[in-house]
Design an enzyme around this catalytic site. Structure first.
Site, PDB file in Angstrom:
ATOM      1  N   CYS B  86      51.662  58.069  36.148  1.00 60.26           N
ATOM      2  CA  CYS B  86      51.255  56.750  36.614  1.00 60.26           C
ATOM      3  C   CYS B  86      49.795  56.780  37.103  1.00 60.26           C
ATOM      4  O   CYS B  86      48.894  56.944  36.315  1.00 60.26           O
ATOM      5  CB  CYS B  86      52.245  56.276  37.672  1.00 60.26           C
ATOM      6  SG  CYS B  86      52.207  54.504  37.913  1.00 60.26           S
ATOM      7  N   HIS B 195      57.978  57.498  35.447  1.00 60.47           N
ATOM      8  CA  HIS B 195      58.067  58.473  36.538  1.00 60.47           C
ATOM      9  C   HIS B 195      59.232  59.445  36.336  1.00 60.47           C
ATOM     10  O   HIS B 195      60.335  59.169  36.824  1.00 60.47           O
ATOM     11  CB  HIS B 195      58.290  57.734  37.861  1.00 60.47           C
ATOM     12  CG  HIS B 195      57.081  57.005  38.356  1.00 60.47           C
ATOM     13  ND1 HIS B 195      56.187  57.581  39.227  1.00 60.47           N
ATOM     14  CD2 HIS B 195      56.612  55.763  38.090  1.00 60.47           C
ATOM     15  CE1 HIS B 195      55.213  56.716  39.490  1.00 60.47           C
ATOM     16  NE2 HIS B 195      55.436  55.601  38.813  1.00 60.47           N
ATOM     17  N   GLU B 197      59.774  62.115  37.884  1.00 55.17           N
ATOM     18  CA  GLU B 197      60.201  62.663  39.188  1.00 55.17           C
ATOM     19  C   GLU B 197      61.169  61.720  39.901  1.00 55.17           C
ATOM     20  O   GLU B 197      61.806  62.112  40.869  1.00 55.17           O
ATOM     21  CB  GLU B 197      58.970  62.957  40.059  1.00 55.17           C
ATOM     22  CG  GLU B 197      58.318  61.775  40.763  1.00 55.17           C
ATOM     23  CD  GLU B 197      57.478  60.888  39.842  1.00 55.17           C
ATOM     24  OE1 GLU B 197      57.436  61.152  38.622  1.00 55.17           O
ATOM     25  OE2 GLU B 197      56.872  59.913  40.351  1.00 55.17           O
TER      26      GLU B 197
END
Lengths: 84, 228
Positions: B86, B195, B197
Site C-alpha cells: 500500500c 494487504h 499482513e
C-alpha cells in the site's frame, strides 16, 4: 529574493478522476459549455538569491520532489522581488 | 530469519505487519525508525501501509527522501527481499525502486474491503508457495491505488513477468491492466496495494496472505541454511 509559482498538473494522456468529477458537477449545475476540467496543484516558493541559476534550481526541485514526472507536468513563473 | 518493519511518521499498518511476522509466521522481527542508517542486520525489509508524512504533496513523495531509504536502496542492490504494501508500494514507486506511479482511485473513494487477486507469476521469492493462477482473498484499503505506467514500461513488465498480482473479479481502483502488484527486474522488490499482513489468519477473514511471507522464508532458508 524570488517568488516562484509552480503549477503541477496531470499529464494530458493521464485520466484525471477529480477533474472528471468536477466537470460532472458543473454540468449538473447546467454549465454544459465546460468541455474539460483538469485539477492540479499550485505551490508558491520564496527563494533567496544564491550562486545557482534560479531556473535550474526550480527545475531541479520540480523534477526531484514537487512533480512526479511519470504522470505529472509542471510549469513555473519566476518573479524577482525586492526586499525592503 | 530476521525481518525489519520500517516505521515512517504516519505508518499505521506497522503493527499488523509485525504481528504477521512474529505471531503468525514465527520469525524474528524488529521495528526500524525512518532515521536509521543501516539495515545490514536484517534479511528482509517490509514497508508497511499508512499515510507517511500525511501523504502531503503525493503519497510516498516525502518518505522517499527519509534517511532509511539509502539503506533500502543498498539492500535492494544486494538482492534482499523488500516488500512494500500500500503506502509502502507508493514509496517504492516514488523512490524509483519500482516503475510507474499511483493516481487517485477512479471512484475518488477510499476503498476498504476484501478483494480477489490472481497470482500471475508463482516463480518468485514472494509467491513460490502459491499455485500459478491461484485466486486469493486479501483486503485493500486505499484512496490512491490506481497504478499507471507508460506503454513501454507496461510491455517490459509483461515481457519480464514482473506483474505478480492482478485483481480478479473486479478492478476496485481503475489500475492499468488490473495490476495489483509488481516486482522489479531483479525479482527482489515487490510492491502491492492489497494487504497480505491483514490476511494471515482465518479469524481475520482470510489466511491467504500468509503464504507470501512463508515463501520469503522458504527462499531465504534455501539460500542461507545449509542442511546437514
Amino acid at each position: 529574493m524570488y517568488k516562484v509559482k509552480v503549477y503541477v498538473t496531470l499529464r494530458e494522456n493521464v485520466l484525471d478522476p477529480q477533474g472528471t468529477a468536477v466537470k460532472g458537477a458543473l454540468h449538473s449545475l447546467s454549465y454544459c459549455e465546460v468541455q474539460d476540467v483538469r485539477i492540479g496543484k499550485f505551490m508558491e516558493l520564496v527563494i533567496e538569491k544564491s550562486e545557482r541559476d534560479i531556473e535550474e534550481l526550480v527545475r531541479e526541485m520540480c523534477e526531484k520532489l514537487l512533480a512526479n514526472t511519470v504522470i505529472e507536468d509542471y510549469r513555473y513563473d519566476i518573479e524577482e522581488v525586492v526586499v525592503q | 530469519m530476521k525481518f525489519a518493519v520500517i516505521v515512517f511518521p504516519g505508518s499505521n499498518c506497522d503493527v499488523d505487519m509485525y504481528h504477521a511476522i512474529k505471531d503468525e509466521l514465527g520469525e524474528e522481527v524488529e521495528y526500524v525508525w525512518h532515521t536509521a542508517d543501516s539495515l545490514d542486520a536484517f534479511d528482509a525489509i517490509l514497508l508497511p501501509g499508512g499515510f507517511s508524512y500525511g501523504d502531503y504533496l503525493r503519497s510516498g513523495a516525502i518518505a522517499r527522501f527519509s534517511n532509511v531509504m539509502k539503506a533500502i536502496q543498498k539492500a535492494a542492490g544486494e538482492g534482499k527481499p523488500i516488500l512494500g504494501v500500500c503506502n509502502g508500494f507508493q514509496i517504492l514507486l516514488e523512490a524509483g525502486l519500482l516503475p510507474g506511479a499511483m493516481r487517485r482511485n477512479n471512484s475518488l473513494k477510499f476503498i476498504c474491503r476484501p478483494v480477489t487477486l490472481s497470482v500471475e507469476n508463482n516463480e518468485t521469492m514472494f509467491t513460490s508457495l502459491y499455485e500459478q493462477g491461484e485466486v486469493l482473498t486479501i483486503p485493500i484499503a486505499h484512496g490512491e491505488g490506481n497504478y499507471y505506467c507508460d506503454e513501454e514500461t507496461l510491455q517490459k513488465l509483461v515481457d519480464n513477468r514482473q506483474i505478480i498480482f492482478r485483481y480478479h473479479d473486479e478492478n476496485p481502483n481503475g489500475s492499468l491492466e488490473n495490476i495489483a502488484g509488481i516486482m522489479n527486474e531483479n525479482g527482489n522488490v515487490l510492491g502491492m496495494m492489497p494487504h497480505p499482513e491483514r490476511a494471515v489468519d482465518a479469524l481475520l477473514g482470510s489466511a491467504d496472505g500468509l503464504k507470501l511471507f512463508q515463501s520469503i522464508v522458504k527462499y531465504w532458508r534455501v539460500k542461507h541454511v545449509v542442511t546437514s
